[in-house]
Write an enzyme that holds these catalytic residues in place. Structure first.
Site, mmCIF file in Angstrom:
data_model
loop_
_atom_site.group_PDB
_atom_site.id
_atom_site.type_symbol
_atom_site.label_atom_id
_atom_site.label_comp_id
_atom_site.label_asym_id
_atom_site.label_seq_id
_atom_site.Cartn_x
_atom_site.Cartn_y
_atom_site.Cartn_z
ATOM 1 C CB CYS A 64 -0.932 0.013 1.213
ATOM 2 S SG CYS A 64 -2.024 1.459 1.283
ATOM 3 C CB CYS A 91 -1.310 -1.553 7.745
ATOM 4 S SG CYS A 91 -2.768 -2.203 6.891
ATOM 5 C CD GLN A 143 -15.258 -12.521 15.529
ATOM 6 O OE1 GLN A 143 -14.142 -12.021 15.360
ATOM 7 N NE2 GLN A 143 -15.728 -12.813 16.737
ATOM 8 C CG ASP A 191 -16.394 -13.696 21.382
ATOM 9 O OD1 ASP A 191 -15.308 -13.141 21.620
ATOM 10 O OD2 ASP A 191 -16.995 -13.588 20.302
ATOM 11 C CB CYS A 203 -10.535 -9.309 20.437
ATOM 12 S SG CYS A 203 -11.333 -8.339 21.738
#
Length: 401
Positions: free
Chosen positions: A52, A61, A240, A333, A359
Site C-alpha cells: 500500500c 496497518c 468478526q 467471547d 481479541c
C-alpha cells in the site's frame, strides 16, 4: 549471520517494533534485518515491499513490511508470549490463520472537511491527522468503492472544519452505512442522501446528527446470517472483521464441542457461535446489550431453534457454578477487558470444556491463570489474524477439566 549476532532482528514485539538479539528496538524492521551502527537497516529475507502506498503513515496497518511467514509467527507469538508472561503454557499451539488482503467487512473511518476538500481515511499512527485513502489493501473492495462518492455526499452534510465518523459493515443485503456527526439541513441534503443510497445500492443508510441514529434508507430489513439463520442487524453492531476469520474461529470452537449436551454461549452478541453451533442441540445465549440479544431471540424463535436468549450483564451477574454445571460446554467471547468475574465462576464449576474466544491476548492470559488454578488445562490455542498487517490478534483457547 545468526541469532547470536547482536545487530540482527530476531522477533517482532507486541507493538510492532523489531527487537535485536541484544534487546534494542527498531521500528519497521523484520526478522533477519540487520541494524547498522548509523541506525539504518540492512534488509533481510523476510523484509518485503509494502503493498500500500499509504504505509507506514496510515495507522490502519503496522506490519506490511513483513512476509507471511513472519506475520504468522508474530500472530502466534503474541498469544504465546502473553501466556508465558502469566506462567501459562498451552499443550498445543496450532498454526495461525491469516485473513487474506482486501477482505475486511467492517470498518470505522474518520472524515474531515476543510473548505471544499473532504478527507476520509484512518488516522496516522499516534496522531489525529487523517490519511486521505486513495487505495486500501485491507478493506473489502465494496467498502472502499464508497469512499470516492462519499466525499461528494459529505460536501452536502458535513459542516466546514468539522469531522464525522464513517462506519461501514457488509451484511446480507450489501453495505450498511452509518454516518455520525453530520448535519442534514435543507432539501438538497435530504435528496442527496436518498440519491446516494439508491445509486450505490446500500442495504441501509443511517444518520446520527448527535441525538441518536435515524434510518434514512432500508429497502428490506437489514440482517446478518450465522449458521443459516438471518438475524436483525442493529446499525454497526459487532461482526468478526472478516468472513474467513469468523469461519476459522467457529471451526476451532466447533471442533472442541462434545457431540451431545447443552452449551452456553456467554457474551454471545448476535449469535455468531450460538447459531453456528446450535443446530439440533439446546443453547443458552447471554448478552448484556439489549438490542442485540433481542434480535438474536427473535431470529432463534423464527428458525425454531432450541435456544434461550437472555439479556444479562455477565460482569455484574455472572452465571454461578450451579447454573454452569448444567452445560456440556461453555463458549466465552468477552470484550477486550476479558471476563474475570465470569471466569472465576467457571473456575469453580465442573463444566467439561470451555472454548474461550478473545481479541486481547493479555486479558486472555490473565483469565487463563484462574482457569488453570481451578483445575483446567489449556489444551490448545489458535491465533487468528483478521486485522491483517496490524498488531491486533484474536484467538481461541480450549480448556478442559
Amino acid at each position: 549471520m545468526t541469532d547470536s549476532d547482536p545487530d540482527i532482528i530476531i522477533r517482532i514485539a507486541a507493538k510492532g517494533d523489531g527487537i535485536t538479539a541484544d534487546g534494542r528496538h527498531a521500528a519497521l524492521t523484520a526478522p533477519g534485518d540487520r541494524l547498522l551502527p548509523d541506525g539504518t537497516i540492512e534488509r533481510g529475507p523476510h523484509h518485503v515491499a509494502p503493498p500500500c502506498v499509504h504505509f507506514p503513515a496510515c495507522g490502519g496497518c503496522e506490519l506490511q513490511h513483513l512476509d507471511d511467514a513472519s506475520l504468522s509467527d508474530f500472530v502466534s507469538g503474541r498469544v504465546v508470549g502473553a501466556l508465558a508472561g502469566q506462567g501459562v503454557t498451552a499443550q498445543a499451539v496450532l498454526p495461525a490463520h491469516l485473513s487474506p488482503p482486501m477482505t475486511r467487512r467492517r470498518a470505522s473511518l474518520r472524515a474531515a472537511r476543510s473548505g471544499r476538500k473532504i478527507t476520509i481515511g484512518f488516522a496516522e499512527a499516534g496522531s489525529h491527522t487523517l490519511i486521505d485513502l486513495t487505495m486500501c489493501t485491507v478493506l473489502d473492495p465494496r467498502l472502499f468503492a464508497l469512499l470516492a462518492p462519499l466525499r461528494d455526499l459529505l460536501t452536502l452534510i458535513l459542516p466546514d472544519k468539522r469531522a464525522a465518523h464513517v462506519r461501514m459493515s457488509l451484511i446480507d443485503q450489501g453495505v450498511d452505512l452509518l454516518l455520525e456527526g453530520v448535519r442534514v439541513e435543507g432539501l438538497a441534503a435530504d435528496e442527496g442522501l436518498g440519491d446516494f443510497a439508491r445509486t450505490h445500492g446500500l442495504a441501509r443508510l443511517t444518520i446520527d446528527e448527535g441525538d441518536g441514529p435515524q434510518t434514512r434508507w432500508e429497502p428490506e430489513a437489514a440482517t446478518v446470517t450465522f449458521g443459516g439463520v438471518a438475524v436483525g442487524f442493529p446499525a454497526f453492531s459487532f461482526l468478526q472483521a472478516t468472513p474467513d476469520g469468523e469461519a476459522a474461529l467457529v471451526a476451532a470452537v466447533r471442533d472442541a464441542m462434545p457431540e451431545t449436551g447443552a452449551i452456553a454461549d456467554l457474551f454471545c452478541g448476535l449469535g455468531t457461535f450460538a447459531l453456528a453451533l446450535g443446530a439440533g442441540r439446546p443453547v443458552y445465549a447471554a448478552e448484556g446489550a439489549r438490542d442485540v440479544v433481542m434480535a438474536l431471540k427473535l431470529a432463534g424463535q423464527r428458525a425454531q431453534r432450541r435456544m434461550v436468549a437472555d439479556h444479562r450483564d455477565l460482569f455484574r451477574r455472572p452465571l454461578t457454578p450451579v447454573e454452569l454445571n448444567r452445560f456440556a460446554a461453555v463458549v466465552l467471547d468477552p470484550p477486550r477487558a476479558g471476563a474475570r468475574e465470569q471466569v472465576m465462576q467457571l473456575a469453580a464449576s465442573t463444566v467439561p470444556v470451555i472454548a474461550y474466544v478473545s481479541c486481547n491476548p493479555a486479558s486472555f492470559a490473565r483469565d487463563a491463570v484462574h482457569l488453570v488454578a481451578g483445575g483446567y488445562r489449556l489444551e490448545s490455542v489458535r491465533s487468528v489474524g483478521q486485522f491483517r498487517w496490524s498488531t491486533h490478534v484474536e484467538m481461541v483457547g480450549i480448556f478442559r477439566r
